[in-house]
Design a protein around this motif. Sequence first.
Motif, PDB file in Angstrom:
ATOM      1  N   GLN A  52      -3.490   4.581   1.610  1.00 14.93           N
ATOM      2  CA  GLN A  52      -4.542   3.572   1.671  1.00 14.93           C
ATOM      3  C   GLN A  52      -4.830   2.961   0.302  1.00 14.93           C
ATOM      4  O   GLN A  52      -5.826   2.267   0.119  1.00 14.93           O
ATOM      5  CB  GLN A  52      -5.831   4.189   2.246  1.00 14.93           C
ATOM      6  CG  GLN A  52      -5.681   4.717   3.655  1.00 14.93           C
ATOM      7  CD  GLN A  52      -5.180   3.670   4.628  1.00 14.93           C
ATOM      8  OE1 GLN A  52      -5.614   2.520   4.594  1.00 14.93           O
ATOM      9  NE2 GLN A  52      -4.269   4.066   5.508  1.00 14.93           N
ATOM     10  N   THR A  53      -3.926   3.196  -0.655  1.00 12.97           N
ATOM     11  CA  THR A  53      -4.115   2.683  -2.018  1.00 12.97           C
ATOM     12  C   THR A  53      -3.291   1.417  -2.227  1.00 12.97           C
ATOM     13  O   THR A  53      -2.077   1.409  -1.995  1.00 12.97           O
ATOM     14  CB  THR A  53      -3.703   3.743  -3.053  1.00 12.97           C
ATOM     15  OG1 THR A  53      -4.449   4.939  -2.829  1.00 12.97           O
ATOM     16  CG2 THR A  53      -3.959   3.240  -4.470  1.00 12.97           C
ATOM     17  N   VAL A 106      -1.156  -0.973  -4.198  1.00 10.70           N
ATOM     18  CA  VAL A 106      -0.306  -0.753  -5.374  1.00 10.70           C
ATOM     19  C   VAL A 106       0.276  -2.052  -5.933  1.00 10.70           C
ATOM     20  O   VAL A 106       0.695  -2.080  -7.090  1.00 10.70           O
ATOM     21  CB  VAL A 106       0.834   0.244  -5.058  1.00 10.70           C
ATOM     22  CG1 VAL A 106       0.270   1.625  -4.764  1.00 10.70           C
ATOM     23  CG2 VAL A 106       1.692  -0.235  -3.882  1.00 10.70           C
ATOM     24  N   TYR A 140       0.831  -1.201   0.000  1.00 15.46           N
ATOM     25  CA  TYR A 140       0.000   0.000   0.000  1.00 15.46           C
ATOM     26  C   TYR A 140       0.872   1.259   0.000  1.00 15.46           C
ATOM     27  O   TYR A 140       1.940   1.289   0.614  1.00 15.46           O
ATOM     28  CB  TYR A 140      -0.901   0.042   1.242  1.00 15.46           C
ATOM     29  CG  TYR A 140      -1.972  -1.019   1.276  1.00 15.46           C
ATOM     30  CD1 TYR A 140      -3.242  -0.771   0.767  1.00 15.46           C
ATOM     31  CD2 TYR A 140      -1.718  -2.270   1.838  1.00 15.46           C
ATOM     32  CE1 TYR A 140      -4.225  -1.739   0.804  1.00 15.46           C
ATOM     33  CE2 TYR A 140      -2.707  -3.245   1.875  1.00 15.46           C
ATOM     34  CZ  TYR A 140      -3.951  -2.978   1.363  1.00 15.46           C
ATOM     35  OH  TYR A 140      -4.929  -3.931   1.415  1.00 15.46           O
ATOM     36  N   LYS A 141       0.377   2.280  -0.707  1.00 16.17           N
ATOM     37  CA  LYS A 141       0.899   3.641  -0.552  1.00 16.17           C
ATOM     38  C   LYS A 141      -0.239   4.456   0.027  1.00 16.17           C
ATOM     39  O   LYS A 141      -1.224   4.712  -0.662  1.00 16.17           O
ATOM     40  CB  LYS A 141       1.367   4.230  -1.880  1.00 16.17           C
ATOM     41  CG  LYS A 141       1.986   5.634  -1.712  1.00 16.17           C
ATOM     42  CD  LYS A 141       2.621   6.139  -2.991  1.00 16.17           C
ATOM     43  CE  LYS A 141       1.585   6.587  -3.985  1.00 16.17           C
ATOM     44  NZ  LYS A 141       2.193   7.281  -5.150  1.00 16.17           N
TER      45      LYS A 141
END
Length: 705
Positions: A525-526, A528, A522-523
Motif C-alpha cells: 500500500q506504499t 513508490v 505501489y508496493k
Amino acid sequence: MKKGSFCLATFIRIVYMRLIGFCILYFSLVAGSHADECPVQLNPERVIVEFGGSVSADCSTSVQHKGMGWEASEGAVPKSQDSLITWRVSNLTEWDIKPLCYINHKEQCTVTLPVTIYKTPDSVSISTVNHTGPMMEGNQYELQCDVLNVAPVQNLTVNWYKGQTLVDQTIFTDTIHTPVSKTSKLLIRPDRADDGAQYWCEAKLELGEEGPQPPPTAPSKHLNVEVYYKPKHSSSTETININDELTLNCTVKANPSPTYSWQSEHLKETIKSSVLLSSTLSSGNYTCIASNSQGRDSKVFILTSTGPSMEKHIQLLSAVYCRSLLLEEPLDSHSSENSVGRRRLYLSTTDHQPFNRAPFVRSTVFLNTFNMLQYFCGLVYLFAVLLFVTLTGSHAAECPLQLNPERVIVEFGSPVSVDCSTSVQHKGMGWEASEGSVPMSKDSLITWNVSELREWDIEPFCYINYEKQCTVTLPVTIYKTPDSVSISTVNHTGPMMEGNQYELQCDVLNVAPVQTLTVNWYKGQTLVDQTIFTDTIHTPVSKTSKLLIRPDRADDGAQYWCEAKLELGEEGPRPPPTVPSKTLNVEVYYKPKHSSSTETININDELTLNCTVKANPSPTYSWQSEHLKETIKSSVLLSSTLSSGNYTCIASNSQGRDSKVFILTSTDRTTFWPIILSVVAVAVAVVLIVSYVIFKRRASWNAVI
C-alpha cells in the motif's frame, strides 16, 4: 508441659506441611498453565490473500522436539527436525484450505493457520428495474446493482452514491467462502433537482486491518438520470414600470423544454417568445403560460405607468442647470461694452429671450463668479461624458451571455446539458455544435442537450444577435477510463535473485485525455513512483509506464501493482476515476544469513543449538565438529547431549551458504529454582530453630515455678 509440647509440635508440623503444599501447588499451576499450549508460533498468525496470489507463513518452536511439519492441501511440508519451517504457495487456488502446523513434543499437537481468500468482482453494473427512458418527477423507481463473482461475500459491502454523496449501503451475512453473485437494490423518487444526476454503486471488500489497505473496491459505470418535470415559476405575479424599459421574462426551467404563449387584451396577435419588452407595451396585465408534456404554469406581469423615472428627472434637471450656466462665449471684465452687448444668455430650453445682463457687466465680482460657474459646469459635463464612455465601453467587448455551467467535464457516451441565458432584449440566440445544435430562438434561456456525447473534438458555442452577433464557446472535456490496466515483468519469468535489477511494466489501454493521466506504482500500500504524460491528444490512446526495482530478501512475497488515475480537476468527478491492475507477487531467491557468526552456550542449561535461518529456497544444514561421530543434517542440536567445544553449522541453498559457530562451555550449574528452594529451606530451618528455643525457655520457666 507435655500438653504444651504437643501443641508446639503440632503447630510446627502444620506450618511445614502447608509450606510444602504451597510449593507443590505453585509448581503444578505454573507447569499446568503451559501444559495445554502447543509450543509453536505462527508468523503471521493469520493470512488474507487474493485468489491466485502467493502466500507464506512460518511455524517455529523453541523446544527440543522429535519432528514438526505442515499439513495442507497445497504446499504441505514434510516432517523435519528444524525449529523453523515455512508453508509457501505461489498460486493459491484452494478456497477451503486449512493449513496446520504440527509438532511431536511430549505428544503431537497442532495449530491451524486461519486463511481468508478473497476475490474482487468480475464486474459491477447498475441498471433500472422494469423501466427505460426518462423518469417522471414524483414517481418511484428501483435501481439495481449486480456484483458478479465475489468472495468472501460476508465481507462484501455495496455502497450507493448519487454524484459523490453516499446514499445507502447493503451488507451481506452469508458464510460462503467461494465466489457468488449478489444483487443490491435502491428505491428512489426523483424530483426536478435530480435531472442530470448520476447514480452509481461500488462493491467493497472490508477485510479488516490485516487485509489490504485501502480495501479493494470495484465501481460501476454511472447511470445518468433524466427527469421530466413541468414548468414552475418562482412567483405567480410581477409588477413592472413601462418607463423602466425592462423585459417581461417568462423563461422557466422544465423538461422537456416548455413552449410559451402570451394573453392580454392589449396584444393583437399571439406571441410565442418567452420575453417581451415593456417599453413597447401599454399599461395592463399580461399573462404568460409555459407548458410541456408534464403540465403548465402561468405568470401575470402587471405593467404600470408612473411618469418619468428618477433617472430621467435627474437627467432633465442636470440639462436645465447646465444650460442655464452655459454662455455663447466666455465673459471677462476687459471686454468692450459693444462686444458685451452682443453676448446672449438663455436661462431655459423653452425661453429663448436674451438675458439683459448689462447692469451686471461692469461688476468684476459678478463676472469672475459667473465665469467660475461656467467652468465648473463644463467640468461636470466632461466628467459625465467620460463616465458614460467608460461604463459603456467596458461592456462593449463583452457578449451578454451567461453559460451554466461555464465548462463541462463528461464521460464519453454520457449525457450533458448546459444553459445559455441573457438579460437583454435581442433579435435571436441559439447553439451551434456538431451534436445537439439549437436553432435561433427569441427565448432568453436555451439549453444545449446531448443524451449520449460521442464527439471527441466538439466545441459548442452559444450566439446572440444583439447590437451585432457575438458568441461564447463552452469548454468541453471528454474523458474515458481505461479498458484495462495490467502489470508484468519485462523479459523475465520466475523468481527474482536478490540484488539484481528488474523492470516492471504497466500497460494502460485506451484512455483519454492522456494529459490528465497519472500512473501510480505501489508496493503493497506504499506509493513508490508516479508517471505523468504531457501529450495533448484528446482521443483515446494506450500508454506504458515502467519501474526499475532491485529486490532484496525483505521483498520476498511483496505485491507490486499499478493504478491509472485521471486528474480532471475540481470540476471533474470526485474522487478522480481510477483503475487498478492486478497484483504482481514477487518471489525473491536469497542465500542464508545468520544474525551473528558465533554464540556461546552452557552445556548444563539444556538449551538447543539452533542454526535455523531464513532463506529462499529453504536451506539445508550440516554440522562439523571433532566431537561429532557422524554428519547431522538437522538445524538444531541439544546442548546437554554434547561435549564442550566448538560446533560449526553450515546453512546453504542455491544462492549461497553461511556458517555459525556454537561454543559450548561447562560451568557449575546454578539455576534460578535451586536458589529459591535453598532460600525456602533456610527460612523453614530458622522458623524451626526459633520455635524450639521459645519452647525450651517456656519449659524451663514452668519447671522453676
